[in-house]
Design an enzyme around this catalytic site. Sequence first.
Site, PDB file in Angstrom:
ATOM      1  N   PRO A  37      -3.586   0.212  19.003  1.00 58.49           N
ATOM      2  CA  PRO A  37      -3.366  -0.257  17.630  1.00 58.49           C
ATOM      3  C   PRO A  37      -3.514   0.819  16.547  1.00 58.49           C
ATOM      4  O   PRO A  37      -3.229   0.542  15.380  1.00 58.49           O
ATOM      5  CB  PRO A  37      -4.434  -1.350  17.446  1.00 58.49           C
ATOM      6  CG  PRO A  37      -5.453  -1.092  18.485  1.00 58.49           C
ATOM      7  CD  PRO A  37      -4.772  -0.413  19.619  1.00 58.49           C
ATOM      8  N   TYR A  75      -9.015   5.212   7.954  1.00 57.62           N
ATOM      9  CA  TYR A  75      -9.170   5.526   9.371  1.00 57.62           C
ATOM     10  C   TYR A  75     -10.226   6.620   9.473  1.00 57.62           C
ATOM     11  O   TYR A  75     -10.109   7.630   8.768  1.00 57.62           O
ATOM     12  CB  TYR A  75      -7.855   6.047   9.955  1.00 57.62           C
ATOM     13  CG  TYR A  75      -6.769   5.004  10.099  1.00 57.62           C
ATOM     14  CD1 TYR A  75      -5.983   4.613   9.014  1.00 57.62           C
ATOM     15  CD2 TYR A  75      -6.516   4.408  11.344  1.00 57.62           C
ATOM     16  CE1 TYR A  75      -4.983   3.661   9.163  1.00 57.62           C
ATOM     17  CE2 TYR A  75      -5.515   3.454  11.494  1.00 57.62           C
ATOM     18  CZ  TYR A  75      -4.751   3.084  10.403  1.00 57.62           C
ATOM     19  OH  TYR A  75      -3.768   2.133  10.550  1.00 57.62           O
ATOM     20  N   HIS A  91       0.839  -1.204   0.000  1.00 61.00           N
ATOM     21  CA  HIS A  91       0.000   0.000   0.000  1.00 61.00           C
ATOM     22  C   HIS A  91       0.870   1.249   0.000  1.00 61.00           C
ATOM     23  O   HIS A  91       1.763   1.382   0.824  1.00 61.00           O
ATOM     24  CB  HIS A  91      -0.904   0.021   1.234  1.00 61.00           C
ATOM     25  CG  HIS A  91      -2.061  -0.916   1.136  1.00 61.00           C
ATOM     26  ND1 HIS A  91      -3.113  -0.898   2.016  1.00 61.00           N
ATOM     27  CD2 HIS A  91      -2.335  -1.898   0.249  1.00 61.00           C
ATOM     28  CE1 HIS A  91      -3.990  -1.831   1.671  1.00 61.00           C
ATOM     29  NE2 HIS A  91      -3.535  -2.454   0.611  1.00 61.00           N
ATOM     30  N   TYR A 119       4.150   6.582  10.130  1.00 59.39           N
ATOM     31  CA  TYR A 119       3.305   5.426   9.828  1.00 59.39           C
ATOM     32  C   TYR A 119       4.098   4.338   9.115  1.00 59.39           C
ATOM     33  O   TYR A 119       3.949   3.152   9.395  1.00 59.39           O
ATOM     34  CB  TYR A 119       2.090   5.839   8.991  1.00 59.39           C
ATOM     35  CG  TYR A 119       1.032   4.767   8.917  1.00 59.39           C
ATOM     36  CD1 TYR A 119      -0.024   4.720   9.833  1.00 59.39           C
ATOM     37  CD2 TYR A 119       1.084   3.766   7.942  1.00 59.39           C
ATOM     38  CE1 TYR A 119      -0.985   3.730   9.779  1.00 59.39           C
ATOM     39  CE2 TYR A 119       0.132   2.757   7.883  1.00 59.39           C
ATOM     40  CZ  TYR A 119      -0.905   2.750   8.803  1.00 59.39           C
ATOM     41  OH  TYR A 119      -1.852   1.746   8.751  1.00 59.39           O
ATOM     42  N   LYS A 154       1.568  -0.158  15.110  1.00 56.92           N
ATOM     43  CA  LYS A 154       2.981  -0.243  15.487  1.00 56.92           C
ATOM     44  C   LYS A 154       3.364  -1.470  16.314  1.00 56.92           C
ATOM     45  O   LYS A 154       4.549  -1.826  16.377  1.00 56.92           O
ATOM     46  CB  LYS A 154       3.380   1.008  16.296  1.00 56.92           C
ATOM     47  CG  LYS A 154       3.421   2.266  15.479  1.00 56.92           C
ATOM     48  CD  LYS A 154       4.628   2.301  14.575  1.00 56.92           C
ATOM     49  CE  LYS A 154       4.495   3.264  13.434  1.00 56.92           C
ATOM     50  NZ  LYS A 154       4.389   2.654  12.107  1.00 56.92           N
TER      51      LYS A 154
HETATM   52  P1  RFL Z   1       2.335 -12.005  21.495  1.00 57.26           P
HETATM   53  O1  RFL Z   1       1.882 -12.085  20.090  1.00 57.26           O
HETATM   54  O2  RFL Z   1       1.330 -11.676  22.529  1.00 57.26           O
HETATM   55  O3  RFL Z   1       3.016 -13.409  21.830  1.00 57.26           O
HETATM   56  C1  RFL Z   1       3.374 -13.763  23.142  1.00 57.26           C
HETATM   57  C2  RFL Z   1       3.322 -15.274  23.260  1.00 57.26           C
HETATM   58  O4  RFL Z   1       3.741 -15.663  24.564  1.00 57.26           O
HETATM   59  C3  RFL Z   1       2.874 -16.667  25.052  1.00 57.26           C
HETATM   60  N1  RFL Z   1       2.910 -16.667  26.527  1.00 57.26           N
HETATM   61  C4  RFL Z   1       3.595 -17.573  27.260  1.00 57.26           C
HETATM   62  N2  RFL Z   1       4.361 -18.609  26.912  1.00 57.26           N
HETATM   63  C5  RFL Z   1       4.921 -19.336  27.921  1.00 57.26           C
HETATM   64  N3  RFL Z   1       4.723 -19.062  29.245  1.00 57.26           N
HETATM   65  C6  RFL Z   1       3.960 -18.016  29.623  1.00 57.26           C
HETATM   66  N4  RFL Z   1       3.777 -17.738  30.912  1.00 57.26           N
HETATM   67  C7  RFL Z   1       3.365 -17.216  28.614  1.00 57.26           C
HETATM   68  N5  RFL Z   1       2.560 -16.119  28.640  1.00 57.26           N
HETATM   69  C8  RFL Z   1       2.303 -15.808  27.368  1.00 57.26           C
HETATM   70  C9  RFL Z   1       1.522 -16.305  24.474  1.00 57.26           C
HETATM   71  O5  RFL Z   1       0.643 -17.407  24.434  1.00 57.26           O
HETATM   72  C10 RFL Z   1       1.909 -15.804  23.090  1.00 57.26           C
HETATM   73  O6  RFL Z   1       1.889 -16.833  22.128  1.00 57.26           O
HETATM   74  O7  RFL Z   1       3.532 -10.966  21.661  1.00 57.26           O
HETATM   75  P2  RFL Z   1       4.701 -10.529  20.660  1.00 57.26           P
HETATM   76  O8  RFL Z   1       5.340 -11.728  20.025  1.00 57.26           O
HETATM   77  O9  RFL Z   1       5.508  -9.543  21.389  1.00 57.26           O
HETATM   78  O10 RFL Z   1       3.944  -9.787  19.448  1.00 57.26           O
HETATM   79  C11 RFL Z   1       3.293  -8.562  19.647  1.00 57.26           C
HETATM   80  C12 RFL Z   1       2.069  -8.450  18.732  1.00 57.26           C
HETATM   81  O11 RFL Z   1       1.267  -9.602  18.892  1.00 57.26           O
HETATM   82  C13 RFL Z   1       1.244  -7.186  19.001  1.00 57.26           C
HETATM   83  O12 RFL Z   1       2.075  -6.086  19.294  1.00 57.26           O
HETATM   84  C14 RFL Z   1       0.344  -6.788  17.807  1.00 57.26           C
HETATM   85  O13 RFL Z   1      -0.611  -7.771  17.542  1.00 57.26           O
HETATM   86  C15 RFL Z   1      -0.365  -5.456  18.086  1.00 57.26           C
HETATM   87  N6  RFL Z   1      -1.314  -5.085  17.017  1.00 57.26           N
HETATM   88  C16 RFL Z   1      -0.865  -4.497  15.839  1.00 57.26           C
HETATM   89  N7  RFL Z   1       0.447  -4.299  15.619  1.00 57.26           N
HETATM   90  C17 RFL Z   1       0.896  -3.803  14.433  1.00 57.26           C
HETATM   91  O14 RFL Z   1       2.109  -3.639  14.263  1.00 57.26           O
HETATM   92  N8  RFL Z   1       0.042  -3.483  13.399  1.00 57.26           N
HETATM   93  C18 RFL Z   1      -1.288  -3.656  13.527  1.00 57.26           C
HETATM   94  O15 RFL Z   1      -2.001  -3.421  12.557  1.00 57.26           O
HETATM   95  C19 RFL Z   1      -1.806  -4.150  14.797  1.00 57.26           C
HETATM   96  N9  RFL Z   1      -3.120  -4.344  14.974  1.00 57.26           N
HETATM   97  C20 RFL Z   1      -2.682  -5.317  17.175  1.00 57.26           C
HETATM   98  C21 RFL Z   1      -3.565  -4.932  16.119  1.00 57.26           C
HETATM   99  C22 RFL Z   1      -3.202  -5.934  18.315  1.00 57.26           C
HETATM  100  C23 RFL Z   1      -4.544  -6.162  18.438  1.00 57.26           C
HETATM  101  N10 RFL Z   1      -4.968  -6.816  19.610  1.00 57.26           N
HETATM  102  C24 RFL Z   1      -5.839  -7.936  19.613  1.00 57.26           C
HETATM  103  C25 RFL Z   1      -4.335  -6.490  20.856  1.00 57.26           C
HETATM  104  C26 RFL Z   1      -4.919  -5.136  16.241  1.00 57.26           C
HETATM  105  C27 RFL Z   1      -5.422  -5.738  17.402  1.00 57.26           C
HETATM  106  C28 RFL Z   1      -6.921  -5.909  17.471  1.00 57.26           C
HETATM  107  C1  PHB Z   2      -5.601  -4.573  11.099  1.00 54.26           C
HETATM  108  O1  PHB Z   2      -5.720  -4.805   9.885  1.00 54.26           O
HETATM  109  O2  PHB Z   2      -5.899  -5.415  11.950  1.00 54.26           O
HETATM  110  C2  PHB Z   2      -5.120  -3.251  11.531  1.00 54.26           C
HETATM  111  C3  PHB Z   2      -4.666  -2.337  10.590  1.00 54.26           C
HETATM  112  C4  PHB Z   2      -4.214  -1.083  10.994  1.00 54.26           C
HETATM  113  C5  PHB Z   2      -4.244  -0.756  12.336  1.00 54.26           C
HETATM  114  C6  PHB Z   2      -4.677  -1.668  13.268  1.00 54.26           C
HETATM  115  C7  PHB Z   2      -5.121  -2.917  12.877  1.00 54.26           C
HETATM  116  O3  PHB Z   2      -3.833   0.494  12.706  1.00 54.26           O
END
Ligand code: RFL
Ligand code: PHB
Length: 389
Positions: A292, A200, A72, A384, A296
């Site tokens: 989110p 957005y 994109h 971004y 980032k």
């Molecule tokens: P994770 O993915 O949470 O993985 C951590 C892992 O550790 C395990 N765990 C354990 N394992 C052993 N012993 C324990 N005691 C443990 N406790 C936990 C867990 O089961 C898990 O598998 O962390 P990590 O690897 O640091 O990754 C971070 C990302 O997952 C997170 O920052 C992003 O998903 C945030 N996020 C977004 N980030 C972006 O860069 N771009 C996006 O568009 C974006 N959209 C989002 C998001 C997060 C969202 N949610 C649900 C919070 C959209 C949403 C809706």
């Molecule tokens: C997503 O596609 O889940 C998404 C995209 C952009 C954001 C957050 C989540 O800023």
Amino acid sequence: MRTQVAIIGAGPAGLLLGRLLERAGIDAVILERRSQDHVLGRIRAGVLEQGSVALLDRAGVGARMHAEGLVHGGIAISFDGDRHRFDFRALVGRTVTVYGQTEVTRDLMRARDASGAKTVYEAEDVSLHDLDGDSPKVRFVKDGIAREIACDFVAGCDGYHGVSRASVPEGALRTYERVYPFGWLGILVDRPPVSEELVYAHHARGFALCSMRSPTRSRYYVQVPAGEKPEAWPDDRFWDELRRRLDPETAERLVTGPSIEKSIAPLRSFVAEPLRFGRLFLAGDAAHIVPPTGAKGLNLALNDVGCLAEALTEFYLERSAAGIDRYSDRVLKRVWKAERFSWWMTSVLHTFPETDAFGRRIQRAEFDYLVGSEAASRSLAENYTGLPL
Ligand code: RFL
Ligand code: PHB
């Protein structure tokens, strides 16, 4: 059992770290509390910065991302019905790639399975010991049997609710936090996205986001008050609310359908400092959380472990502790800039219960300034698409 680096968590941070270490010839074991299917079932981030794409390439797991990811060149922001596109290619010569976190995780898991590197899924009661000595230990229970891994370093990649940060003694970490009074209700639907790029939207009724996973699968979000339950949001209610928050042209093009996933994520800003305690390093969501809005979280997590892998490689291959000593300061500089950007984007685009008429005018002025000023547009584009390390 003995390994060089014990990695806690098989999310994107833990898996990428494992992969980068493996390629440097450093032995690591990953311990994950959940099953592989559970980890793959979590629908989370969707947007990769150019630097994250480069890092995944360097790890040798970029092929499917390049084949299936959507490049994109900009995003649109719609404010009370007025829509403007920010052209990242023209503004900063950079792009982002839409490729789901689930797919990044799947690619990393496949590479790890193929190489035979050790991952223990469904590892229960993981606990960390002797972190302030030269030989830390990790204990866990697998299939009802207590086990121990001795290692040189522990990488805490276990997310916000993990055991790693909680294992640091009281007083050794300082934490900074802001909790927002709302969450994002997200749905996944097998219908084409409303627009080729992300939209957005700010509206008096609240924030909304139109995103996607592929040309046939869309991801939509609406801001909801904190504490709201997904059960209170049947699909029809969701679609009605989303449509009302979008500009008329976008709303007109929305193709609705039955949701295949629906969940609510709370919004939070959080940083723990420093990212090291003795032989434990924190990375990804274990160390910091962003709302989110700026997309980032995943990118920070990947960048953290890119730096950590470099530092550990320097330690093992060059016998130098300079990299591991610098890790926390180096990573935190970039983390705080992403915290600022995510907080700012959240503040401009959401509705806050406490915002008065003055505050709403300020939000509108932010949007008008972004649209009208090339400098402001470029700043948005630069943040971004991802700041350099
Ligand atoms: P994770 O993915 O949470 O993985 C951590 C892992 O550790 C395990 N765990 C354990 N394992 C052993 N012993 C324990 N005691 C443990 N406790 C936990 C867990 O089961 C898990 O598998 O962390 P990590 O690897 O640091 O990754 C971070 C990302 O997952 C997170 O920052 C992003 O998903 C945030 N996020 C977004 N980030 C972006 O860069 N771009 C996006 O568009 C974006 N959209 C989002 C998001 C997060 C969202 N949610 C649900 C919070 C959209 C949403 C809706
Ligand atoms: C997503 O596609 O889940 C998404 C995209 C952009 C954001 C957050 C989540 O800023």
